[in-house]
Design a protein around this motif. Structure first.
Motif, short mmCIF file in Angstrom:
data_model
loop_
_atom_site.label_atom_id
_atom_site.label_comp_id
_atom_site.label_asym_id
_atom_site.label_seq_id
_atom_site.Cartn_x
_atom_site.Cartn_y
_atom_site.Cartn_z
N GLY A 77 0.82 -1.20 0.00
CA GLY A 77 0.00 0.00 0.00
C GLY A 77 0.86 1.25 0.00
N ASP A 78 0.20 2.40 -0.09
CA ASP A 78 0.97 3.65 -0.08
C ASP A 78 1.54 3.93 1.32
OD1 ASP A 78 -1.52 4.23 0.99
OD2 ASP A 78 -2.10 5.58 -0.61
N GLY A 79 0.81 3.52 2.37
CA GLY A 79 1.36 3.69 3.71
C GLY A 79 2.56 2.78 3.92
N ASP A 80 2.42 1.53 3.50
CA ASP A 80 3.52 0.57 3.51
C ASP A 80 4.77 1.12 2.85
OD1 ASP A 80 2.98 -2.02 4.49
OD2 ASP A 80 1.86 -2.57 2.69
N THR A 81 4.58 1.64 1.66
CA THR A 81 5.71 1.95 0.78
C THR A 81 6.32 3.31 1.04
OG1 THR A 81 4.53 0.67 -0.89
CG2 THR A 81 6.42 1.94 -1.66
N PHE A 82 5.48 4.29 1.35
CA PHE A 82 6.00 5.67 1.46
C PHE A 82 5.93 6.22 2.87
CE2 PHE A 82 3.79 5.14 -2.69
CZ PHE A 82 4.94 4.91 -3.42
N GLY A 83 5.41 5.42 3.81
CA GLY A 83 5.44 5.80 5.21
C GLY A 83 6.57 5.02 5.87
N GLU A 84 6.22 3.83 6.36
CA GLU A 84 7.23 3.05 7.08
C GLU A 84 8.31 2.45 6.19
OE1 GLU A 84 4.45 0.53 9.37
OE2 GLU A 84 5.63 1.20 11.06
N GLY A 85 7.98 2.18 4.92
CA GLY A 85 8.92 1.39 4.11
C GLY A 85 9.73 2.18 3.10
N THR A 86 9.74 3.51 3.19
CA THR A 86 10.41 4.30 2.14
C THR A 86 11.89 3.93 2.01
OG1 THR A 86 9.02 6.06 2.99
CG2 THR A 86 10.52 6.63 1.21
N ASN A 87 12.55 3.71 3.16
CA ASN A 87 13.97 3.36 3.09
C ASN A 87 14.18 2.07 2.29
OD1 ASN A 87 12.61 2.02 5.13
ND2 ASN A 87 14.41 1.72 6.39
N HIS A 88 13.29 1.09 2.49
CA HIS A 88 13.43 -0.17 1.75
C HIS A 88 13.27 0.05 0.25
CE1 HIS A 88 13.47 -2.06 5.61
NE2 HIS A 88 12.20 -1.81 5.87
N LEU A 89 12.32 0.93 -0.11
CA LEU A 89 12.09 1.21 -1.54
C LEU A 89 13.36 1.78 -2.18
CD1 LEU A 89 10.31 1.56 -4.06
CD2 LEU A 89 9.63 3.79 -3.16
N VAL A 90 13.97 2.73 -1.51
CA VAL A 90 15.17 3.36 -2.06
C VAL A 90 16.27 2.32 -2.28
CG1 VAL A 90 17.05 4.96 -1.48
CG2 VAL A 90 14.66 5.64 -1.09
N HIS A 91 16.44 1.42 -1.33
CA HIS A 91 17.57 0.47 -1.44
C HIS A 91 17.30 -0.68 -2.41
CE1 HIS A 91 19.95 2.67 1.35
NE2 HIS A 91 18.92 2.72 2.20
N ILE A 92 16.05 -1.13 -2.50
CA ILE A 92 15.79 -2.20 -3.48
C ILE A 92 15.93 -1.62 -4.90
CG2 ILE A 92 13.26 -1.95 -3.69
CD1 ILE A 92 13.10 -5.01 -3.83
#
Ligand code: SF4
Ligand code: MG
Length: 255
Positions: free
Chosen positions: A99-114
């Motif tokens: 979700g957008d909360g998943d990806t751009f709230g708590e998980g933004t750091n993971h998105l950048v690194h993957i």
């Protein structure tokens, strides 16, 4: 996993489970669910040819409605779990649904690194600009001035720009689709599954219950399809398209 998975036909009923979706009638999750299944059929994959990795949110209920290897993870953490699966078995395709909360709230750091690691995985974000599962609080992609129960006077920050973040992190495939355009979103997902690296797809998703700003009518009025005049190999041009939001909202493959 079959070794000849690309040669074998599958059909929509292969992905049927004993459960029917419990999303609100009219929810954009239906369109994304249908597009994912269409794309899997187009790939000829059977339920045991890939692994779905879900975050937490209304989208995560899909784990019950789409037959496959799957795991529903913690909020914001589907990306590290997907990377772990790839490390354990780099032959198994991984599809991340978040979700957008998943990806751009708590998980933004993971998105950048993957993205910068270019891990082979396809990510489809359900972007409805709210936290639907917890009954309608403001999400990081919510437009400025959007009123929700957590921001009753309107959002005061600028919205996160998912595509610009993915591009800045050096993602090698960046696209945006619309849940109300199933054929178009299906094509984007197929292209993402075919991409040899990290494919990021932001799927604009209606939350008919809690987002009365970005409605079907709003999207129909604002979205337009990127055409062949857009150079998908030009990162600067992709950035410029990613910054468009408001009167015109582009969808398609940006980069
Ligand atoms: Fe869909 Fe919103 Fe209902 Fe959740 S709350 S199922 S996102 S319409
Ligand atoms: Mg959301």
């Amino acid at each position: 996993m079959r070794v000849d998975c690309n040669l074998v036909m599958s059909n929509l009923t292969d992905f049927k489970t004993a459960f029917m979706p419990n999303w609100c009638p009219g929810c954009g999750d239906f369109g994304i669910w249908g597009s994912i299944k269409n794309a899997l059929v187009e790939k000829g994959w059977a339920p045991y040819d890939f692994c779905m990795v879900y975050g937490i949110g209304c989208h995560g209920h899909m784990v019950n409605f789409l037959k496959s290897y799957a795991i529903e993870t913690l909020h914001g953490r589907p990306i590290p779990v997907a990377q772990g699966i790839r490390l354990g078995n780099n032959k198994l395709p991984v599809v991340i649904v978040a979700g957008d909360g998943d990806t751009f709230g708590e998980g933004t750091n993971h998105l950048v690194h993957i993205a910068r690691r270019n891990v082979k995985a396809t990510m489809i974000v359900h972007d409805n600009q709210v936290y639907g599962l917890t009954t309608g609080q403001t999400a990081p992609t919510a437009q400025k001035s959007f009123k929700t129960k957590s921001t009753p006077s309107g959002v005061i920050e600028e919205a996160i720009n998912p595509l610009a973040i993915a591009l800045a992190a050096d993602a090698t495939f960046v696209a945006r689709g619309f849940a109300g355009d199933i054929p178009g979103l299906t094509k984007l997902i197929v292209a993402g599954l075919n991409h040899n690296g990290f494919a990021f797809i932001d799927a604009l998703q209606l939350c008919v219950t809690f987002n009365h700003l970005n409605t079907y009518a709003w999207y129909r009025q604002h979205i337009y399809q990127l055409d062949e005049t857009h150079d998908k190999t030009d990162r600067a041009s992709a950035f410029s398209k990613a910054l468009e939001w408001g009167p015109k909202v582009p969808i398609g493959i940006f980069y």
